[in-house]
Design an enzyme around this catalytic site. Structure first.
Site, PDB file in Angstrom:
ATOM      1  N   SER A   1       0.827  -1.142   0.093  1.00  8.90           N
ATOM      2  CA  SER A   1       0.032  -0.209   0.017  1.00  8.90           C
ATOM      3  C   SER A   1       0.755   1.232  -0.001  1.00  8.90           C
ATOM      4  CB  SER A   1      -1.008   0.136   1.323  1.00  8.90           C
ATOM      5  OG  SER A   1      -0.066  -0.027   2.373  1.00  8.90           O
TER       6      SER A   1
ATOM      7  N   HIS B   1      -3.179  -3.396  -5.579  1.00  9.60           N
ATOM      8  CA  HIS B   1      -3.435  -3.068  -4.071  1.00  9.60           C
ATOM      9  C   HIS B   1      -4.919  -2.970  -3.837  1.00  9.60           C
ATOM     10  CE1 HIS B   1      -3.832   0.411  -1.178  1.00  9.60           C
ATOM     11  NE2 HIS B   1      -3.657  -0.723  -0.718  1.00  9.60           N
TER      12      HIS B   1
ATOM     13  N   GLU C   1      -6.228  -1.082  -6.716  1.00  8.33           N
ATOM     14  CA  GLU C   1      -5.221  -0.149  -7.749  1.00  8.33           C
ATOM     15  C   GLU C   1      -4.296  -1.176  -8.611  1.00  8.33           C
ATOM     16  OE1 GLU C   1      -5.037   3.967  -5.199  1.00  8.33           O
ATOM     17  OE2 GLU C   1      -3.960   2.252  -4.447  1.00  8.33           O
TER      18      GLU C   1
ATOM     19  N   ASN D   1      -4.341   6.341  -1.200  1.00  9.76           N
ATOM     20  CA  ASN D   1      -3.545   6.964   0.003  1.00  9.76           C
ATOM     21  C   ASN D   1      -2.818   8.188  -0.213  1.00  9.76           C
ATOM     22  OD1 ASN D   1      -4.318   4.643   1.262  1.00  9.76           O
ATOM     23  ND2 ASN D   1      -2.416   3.502   1.131  1.00  9.76           N
TER      24      ASN D   1
END
Length: 281
Positions: A117, A138, A150, A188
């Site tokens: 991540s 991800h 992702e 993120n």
């Protein structure tokens, strides 16, 4: 251009890895899951069987075949996999060591994916002599419930490996998005500094945890408050990701707030330990 995936390997059957393996079984894909001990592997298989049984009982799926999932302690059992997804500890060294080992064991056309991540997919791939077959996949926690994955293109990822991972994400019923190997990828990169800002507001604006969460839910339309979300993700996980982003970008908003660091040090990690911003029975 995507290759057909008939057999998948999942390295690590913790919360994330088990969720990914569950998705593969639910999609009817032959799956090999690797854990460090046979006992941990069988426990994970039992949890996956339990969750899929519940989905059948709720009418969410009609059936499944747990026989598609085998567990192992030997990485050599990934030799005939078309795609291997790594979901081990979020540390660069162990991941690089694993990818070097997978390169020696797997077929040359096997796509090697990392579920990292916060770490650089390009840096993980650099441990191999065939970085073109390494991509990021991800998934978000919990993997069976969160729709997004992702698909991360590293500097040397081939188009075939990238599109194979994307197509497989779709096959698992996910909504994949394409992104490049930049710190934090997409979600993120945006979410971590926002959550950090929210946590800092707790002290700076002298607002309660409950009122902060209510404010974002009822004023900004968030389905879950920031403190609830960090508790769900795991405070240690969030701190680790924040530190990785701060190290890469040196933007102050990326650095974990001191309050979160102290909570992580005290073992107040959220739902998984029963105590975080909230207490859980």
């Amino acid at each position: 251009m995507a290759a057909q995936v008939g057999k998948v390997g999942v390295v690590g059957l913790g919360a994330m890895g088990a969720g990914i393996a569950q998705l593969c079984v639910e999609a009817g894909v032959e799956t090999v899951g690797r854990e460090v001990t046979a006992e941990l592997g069988e426990k994970a298989r039992g949890r996956i069987d339990h969750f899929l049984t519940r989905k059948v009982e709720k009418g969410q799926i009609s059936s499944y075949d747990i026989g598609l999932l085998t567990t192992t302690t030997d990485v050599a059992d990934f030799a005939d996999c078309d795609l291997v997804v790594e979901a081990i500890v979020e540390e660069l060294g162990p991941k690089q060591e694993l990818f070097a080992e997978l390169e020696r064991i797997c077929r040359p056309d096997t796509v090697l994916a990392t579920n990292t991540s916060a770490l650089s997919v390009t840096e993980i791939a650099s441990a191999t002599s065939t970085p073109e077959r390494v991509v990021g996949m991800h998934f978000f926690n919990p993997a069976p419930l969160m729709p997004l994955v992702e698909i991360v293109r590293a500097e040397l990822s081939s188009e075939k490996a990238f599109e194979t991972a994307y197509a497989f994400g779709e096959r698992l019923g996910k909504h994949p998005i394409r992104c490049f190997d930049t710190p934090g990828f997409v979600v993120n990169r945006v979410l971590i500094p926002v959550l950090n800002d929210c946590i800092r507001v707790l002290d700076e604006a002298r607002v309660s945890v409950e009122d902060l969460d209510a404010g974002l839910k009822h004023g900004a339309g968030w389905p879950m408050g920031p403190c609830e979300l960090v508790d769900l993700v795991g405070i240690d996980i969030h701190v680790h990701a924040s530190e990785a982003l701060y190290a890469a970008l040196r933007e102050p908003r990326m650095a974990p707030p001191p309050r979160l660091v102290r909570m992580a040090q005290a073992g107040l990690l959220g739902r998984k330990t029963g105590r975080g911003f909230y207490s859980y029975d």
